[in-house]
Motif scaffolding. Structure first.
Motif, PDB file in Angstrom:
ATOM      1  N   HIS A  14      48.669 -35.340  52.868  1.00 45.18           N
ATOM      2  CA  HIS A  14      49.139 -36.151  51.739  1.00 45.18           C
ATOM      3  C   HIS A  14      48.215 -35.809  50.580  1.00 45.18           C
ATOM      4  O   HIS A  14      47.024 -35.624  50.775  1.00 45.18           O
ATOM      5  CB  HIS A  14      49.029 -37.637  52.078  1.00 45.18           C
ATOM      6  N   TYR A 288      39.815 -51.648  58.107  1.00 43.01           N
ATOM      7  CA  TYR A 288      41.042 -51.794  57.317  1.00 43.01           C
ATOM      8  C   TYR A 288      42.194 -52.385  58.120  1.00 43.01           C
ATOM      9  O   TYR A 288      43.255 -52.668  57.558  1.00 43.01           O
ATOM     10  CB  TYR A 288      41.478 -50.443  56.731  1.00 43.01           C
ATOM     11  N   THR A 308      35.746 -45.671  59.387  1.00 45.87           N
ATOM     12  CA  THR A 308      36.973 -45.017  58.926  1.00 45.87           C
ATOM     13  C   THR A 308      36.976 -43.522  59.256  1.00 45.87           C
ATOM     14  O   THR A 308      35.931 -42.882  59.243  1.00 45.87           O
ATOM     15  CB  THR A 308      37.063 -45.180  57.395  1.00 45.87           C
ATOM     16  N   GLY A 309      38.156 -42.985  59.521  1.00 48.46           N
ATOM     17  CA  GLY A 309      38.289 -41.550  59.828  1.00 48.46           C
ATOM     18  C   GLY A 309      38.689 -41.401  61.280  1.00 48.46           C
ATOM     19  O   GLY A 309      38.040 -41.960  62.174  1.00 48.46           O
ATOM     20  N   VAL A 310      39.759 -40.630  61.513  1.00 55.31           N
ATOM     21  CA  VAL A 310      40.317 -40.584  62.863  1.00 55.31           C
ATOM     22  C   VAL A 310      39.365 -40.031  63.898  1.00 55.31           C
ATOM     23  O   VAL A 310      39.449 -40.397  65.070  1.00 55.31           O
ATOM     24  CB  VAL A 310      41.658 -39.805  62.911  1.00 55.31           C
ATOM     25  N   GLU A 327      44.942 -45.978  62.773  1.00 55.76           N
ATOM     26  CA  GLU A 327      44.484 -46.470  61.482  1.00 55.76           C
ATOM     27  C   GLU A 327      45.669 -47.204  60.873  1.00 55.76           C
ATOM     28  O   GLU A 327      46.828 -46.853  61.149  1.00 55.76           O
ATOM     29  CB  GLU A 327      44.094 -45.309  60.559  1.00 55.76           C
ATOM     30  N   ASN A 329      46.916 -46.841  58.184  1.00 52.47           N
ATOM     31  CA  ASN A 329      47.767 -45.908  57.441  1.00 52.47           C
ATOM     32  C   ASN A 329      48.684 -45.069  58.335  1.00 52.47           C
ATOM     33  O   ASN A 329      49.383 -44.187  57.843  1.00 52.47           O
ATOM     34  CB  ASN A 329      46.907 -45.015  56.530  1.00 52.47           C
ATOM     35  N   LEU A 407      43.757 -53.428  48.295  1.00 49.93           N
ATOM     36  CA  LEU A 407      42.753 -52.369  48.292  1.00 49.93           C
ATOM     37  C   LEU A 407      42.512 -51.974  46.836  1.00 49.93           C
ATOM     38  O   LEU A 407      43.472 -51.731  46.109  1.00 49.93           O
ATOM     39  CB  LEU A 407      43.307 -51.184  49.092  1.00 49.93           C
ATOM     40  N   ARG A 452      32.998 -50.217  50.899  1.00 49.87           N
ATOM     41  CA  ARG A 452      32.380 -49.000  51.474  1.00 49.87           C
ATOM     42  C   ARG A 452      32.640 -47.814  50.543  1.00 49.87           C
ATOM     43  O   ARG A 452      33.643 -47.792  49.817  1.00 49.87           O
ATOM     44  CB  ARG A 452      32.929 -48.707  52.878  1.00 49.87           C
ATOM     45  N   SER A 454      34.038 -44.247  49.705  1.00 47.93           N
ATOM     46  CA  SER A 454      35.072 -43.389  50.287  1.00 47.93           C
ATOM     47  C   SER A 454      34.430 -42.113  50.819  1.00 47.93           C
ATOM     48  O   SER A 454      33.450 -41.625  50.259  1.00 47.93           O
ATOM     49  CB  SER A 454      36.097 -43.022  49.212  1.00 47.93           C
ATOM     50  N   GLY A 455      34.971 -41.582  51.894  1.00 49.47           N
ATOM     51  CA  GLY A 455      34.499 -40.293  52.401  1.00 49.47           C
ATOM     52  C   GLY A 455      35.292 -39.137  51.812  1.00 49.47           C
ATOM     53  O   GLY A 455      34.945 -37.977  52.024  1.00 49.47           O
ATOM     54  N   GLU A 457      37.006 -39.414  48.412  1.00 55.86           N
ATOM     55  CA  GLU A 457      37.140 -39.471  46.949  1.00 55.86           C
ATOM     56  C   GLU A 457      35.846 -40.016  46.370  1.00 55.86           C
ATOM     57  O   GLU A 457      35.125 -40.754  47.049  1.00 55.86           O
ATOM     58  CB  GLU A 457      38.259 -40.441  46.541  1.00 55.86           C
ATOM     59  N   ARG A 461      35.498 -48.178  47.778  1.00 54.38           N
ATOM     60  CA  ARG A 461      36.726 -48.941  48.044  1.00 54.38           C
ATOM     61  C   ARG A 461      36.389 -50.394  48.368  1.00 54.38           C
ATOM     62  O   ARG A 461      35.460 -50.676  49.120  1.00 54.38           O
ATOM     63  CB  ARG A 461      37.482 -48.350  49.238  1.00 54.38           C
TER      64      ARG A 461
HETATM   65  C1  LIG Z   1      41.361 -46.752  53.208  1.00 55.91           C
HETATM   66  C2  LIG Z   1      41.936 -45.461  53.650  1.00 55.91           C
HETATM   67  O1  LIG Z   1      43.175 -45.358  53.750  1.00 55.91           O
HETATM   68  N1  LIG Z   1      41.089 -44.457  53.892  1.00 55.91           N
HETATM   69  C3  LIG Z   1      41.564 -43.138  54.291  1.00 55.91           C
HETATM   70  C4  LIG Z   1      40.825 -42.065  53.508  1.00 55.91           C
HETATM   71  O2  LIG Z   1      39.437 -42.177  53.786  1.00 55.91           O
HETATM   72  P1  LIG Z   1      38.317 -42.675  52.739  1.00 55.91           P
HETATM   73  O3  LIG Z   1      37.004 -42.361  53.406  1.00 55.91           O
HETATM   74  O4  LIG Z   1      38.583 -44.148  52.580  1.00 55.91           O
HETATM   75  O5  LIG Z   1      38.527 -41.950  51.437  1.00 55.91           O
HETATM   76  O6  LIG Z   1      41.267 -40.777  53.921  1.00 55.91           O
HETATM   77  C5  LIG Z   1      41.003 -40.488  55.317  1.00 55.91           C
HETATM   78  C6  LIG Z   1      41.460 -39.060  55.589  1.00 55.91           C
HETATM   79  O7  LIG Z   1      42.814 -38.899  55.353  1.00 55.91           O
HETATM   80  C7  LIG Z   1      41.729 -41.515  56.192  1.00 55.91           C
HETATM   81  O8  LIG Z   1      41.417 -41.266  57.535  1.00 55.91           O
HETATM   82  C8  LIG Z   1      41.318 -42.927  55.791  1.00 55.91           C
HETATM   83  O9  LIG Z   1      42.052 -43.892  56.489  1.00 55.91           O
END
Ligand SMILES: CC(=O)N[C@H]1[C@@H](OP(=O)(O)O)O[C@H](CO)[C@@H](O)[C@@H]1O
Ligand SMILES: [Mg+2]
Length: 499
Positions: A14, A288, A308-310, A327, A329, A407, A452, A454-455, A457, A461
């Motif tokens: 995405h 989340y 966060t993160g799979v 997740e 999402n 969010l 937290r 973002s990893g 961007e 968040r």
């Molecule tokens: C709140 C949110 O949706 N965070 C997303 C997003 O991570 P952030 O670290 O929050 O930027 O991108 C990741 C990779 O696609 C996904 O695993 C995660 O769920």
């Protein structure tokens, strides 16, 4: 792990709206067919930041010696790309790289990320007792559709399911899957314009649905009240379900709802098979996850919260006999530990009911892509549960009522100033900020909020939920205001909606 094949998937899944489909990237698959081991990410960063060929070779040599790689043995790589136009050139560059290293390459063409993961595992288990299936796309579709048909045999025929394919590679895979399913689940594909420039993920797809909490406009005339539909993302590893109620109001069935549906079903099957004392089912979520989903699940089985993160979810799920992870999402899957799979294969059922439940569990191990979250495999799993429970979207949705949530992104001077603990649910730095957040959240009925960095961007968040919509919004914007005042980039730029 000499001689084993690894995978390379050219995709950006995405994309942020401003970059559209020009954005592209790469996902690397380890020899088990799973995501790249975290410790290798540092090597990937060094290699991609090398500015010249000399620097690149130097970095490559450092990786080779640090990881004690014997480069006299040929490397083996299976690779694929999604439908982005830039994928062609990137795959050509990859092929040049493989040739330069005398590595053996196998081009899997244009396919989904989860199919590539399947291929890696199938190649590396070929002719072994752990064989994962035939190492071809046909092998994947055959395996999933056979398991699906066994699981729904003798049940009421399923109503057609609309799939929003995000104008991406999922359109091709879903079309093939539809042929293999042979009417056991009629699929109606929408947003299949893979050759139309800039259409990928545009006003459609799983990320659009989750972020906008809205129906893709292209489905407005297609979806009838009560009919269920789902959206894939750009590389078909994320899934969102939804339906319109009698009044035409949109209801989203996200990753949390999928986890609740699937986990409860598996727990019941394990019990019916007479295995509840031997096979422990658990769920993994992130901060989340909607608080209502956590409450629903925690009343039934162990629930673990991770960062966060799979990759974090996947690894935590491996600690259960059967680990369900999603997740919010829509990215997730179910893992059956090797010893559990063996137990299922060897268990002697004492009644016909136990035998049926056991057969279903074994079929689930074939239906579910255990290497990685897979929108198509997850979709079939959801359809199996809906069929077994005779649920429509409405009944599924009523397992629990989502808490309204919001969010918000905050642009700060330095997001590294934000450090967390307790699976990212509490800030340890900047000092003092967490107690201010807690104090605010306490003032709202059902209030919960966390912050937290973002990893992915350059933002921080803010998440907030509360029993009432307006209160969830207010809490989120108040916390965003706190964060901005503490670390915002420029006081003059403070967004007006922050309270
Ligand atoms: C709140 C949110 O949706 N965070 C997303 C997003 O991570 P952030 O670290 O929050 O930027 O991108 C990741 C990779 O696609 C996904 O695993 C995660 O769920
Ligand atoms: Mg994706």
């Amino acid at each position: 792990m000499d001689g084993l094949t690894v995978g390379v998937m050219v995709t950006a899944s995405h994309n942020p709206d401003q970059l559209g489909e020009q954005d592209n990237g790469v996902k690397i698959v380890d020899p088990r067919g799973e995501m790249l081991e975290g410790s290798w990410e540092a090597h990937a960063t060094t290699l991609s930041n090398a500015a010249t060929t000399d620097e690149f070779i130097e970095a490559l040599e450092a990786v080779i010696s640090a990881s004690k790689i014997d480069i006299s043995k040929p490397g083996r790589v299976v690779y694929a790309r999604d439908t982005r136009p830039s994928g062609v050139e990137l795959v050509a560059a990859l092929e040049d790289g493989l040739a330069a290293l005398s590595a053996e390459g196998r081009n899997a063409g244009v396919t989904t990320t989860p199919i590539l993961h399947y291929l890696v595992k199938a190649i590396n288990t070929k002719n072994t007792p752990e064989s994962y299936g035939d190492d071809s796309e046909e092998g994947y579709f055959q395996k999933l559709s056979d398991a699906f048909k066994s699981l729904v045999t003798g049940r009421q025929p399923l109503e057609p399911l609309i799939i929003d394919c995000a104008n991406g590679v999922g359109a091709l895979a879903a079309n093939t899957l539809n042929q293999y399913l042979d009417k056991s689940l009629p699929l109606e594909l929408e947003n299949t314009a893979i050759s139309t420039p800039s259409s990928l993920n545009y006003a459609c797809g799983a990320d659009y649905v989750k972020t906008m909490q809205r129906l893709p406009p292209s489905l407005a005339d297609r979806l009838k009240p009560g009919q269920r539909a789902c959206s894939l993302d750009g590389d078909a590893d994320r899934l969102m379900y939804y339906y319109l109620d009698e009044r035409g109001i949109f209801h989203m069935l996200d990753g949390d709802k999928i986890a609740a549906l699937v986990a409860a079903f598996i727990v019941d099957l394990v019990k019916s098979a007479g295995l509840e004392n031997e096979v422990k089912v658990g769920v993994v979520q992130t901060a989340y996850a909607n608080g209502a989903s956590t409450k629903y699940l925690a009343g039934r089985l162990p629930v673990k919260c991770v960062a966060t993160g799979v990759k974090h979810l996947h690894h935590a799920a491996e600690h259960f006999n059967i680990g369900v992870y999603f997740e919010a999402n829509g990215h997730g899957t179910v893992l059956f530990s090797p010893s559990t799979q063996l137990k299922l294969a060897n268990h002697q059922p004492s009644t016909p009911a136990q035998s049926t439940a056991l057969k279903h569990l074994i079929n689930l191990t074939h239906l579910i892509n255990q290497t990685v979250g897979d929108a198509l495999s997850d979709m079939l799993l959801v359809e199996v549960v809906l069929s077994h429970k005779s649920y429509t979207g409405v009944e599924w949705d009523s397992l629990y009522v989502d808490l309204p949530n919001r969010l918000v992104k905050v642009v700060v001077g330095d997001r590294n100033a934000f450090r967390t603990e307790n699976a990212e649910r509490q800030l340890v730095s900047p000092p003092g900020l967490q107690s201010k957040i807690d104090e605010l959240a306490r003032r709202y009925d059902g209030g919960r909020s966390f912050v937290r960095p973002s990893g992915t961007e350059d933002v921080v968040r803010v998440y907030a939920e509360a029993v009432v919509r307006s209160q969830a919004d207010e809490l989120a914007f108040r916390v965003a205001g706190l964060v901005y005042d503490e670390a915002g980039a420029d006081p003059a730029e403070r967004p007006k909606e922050f309270l």
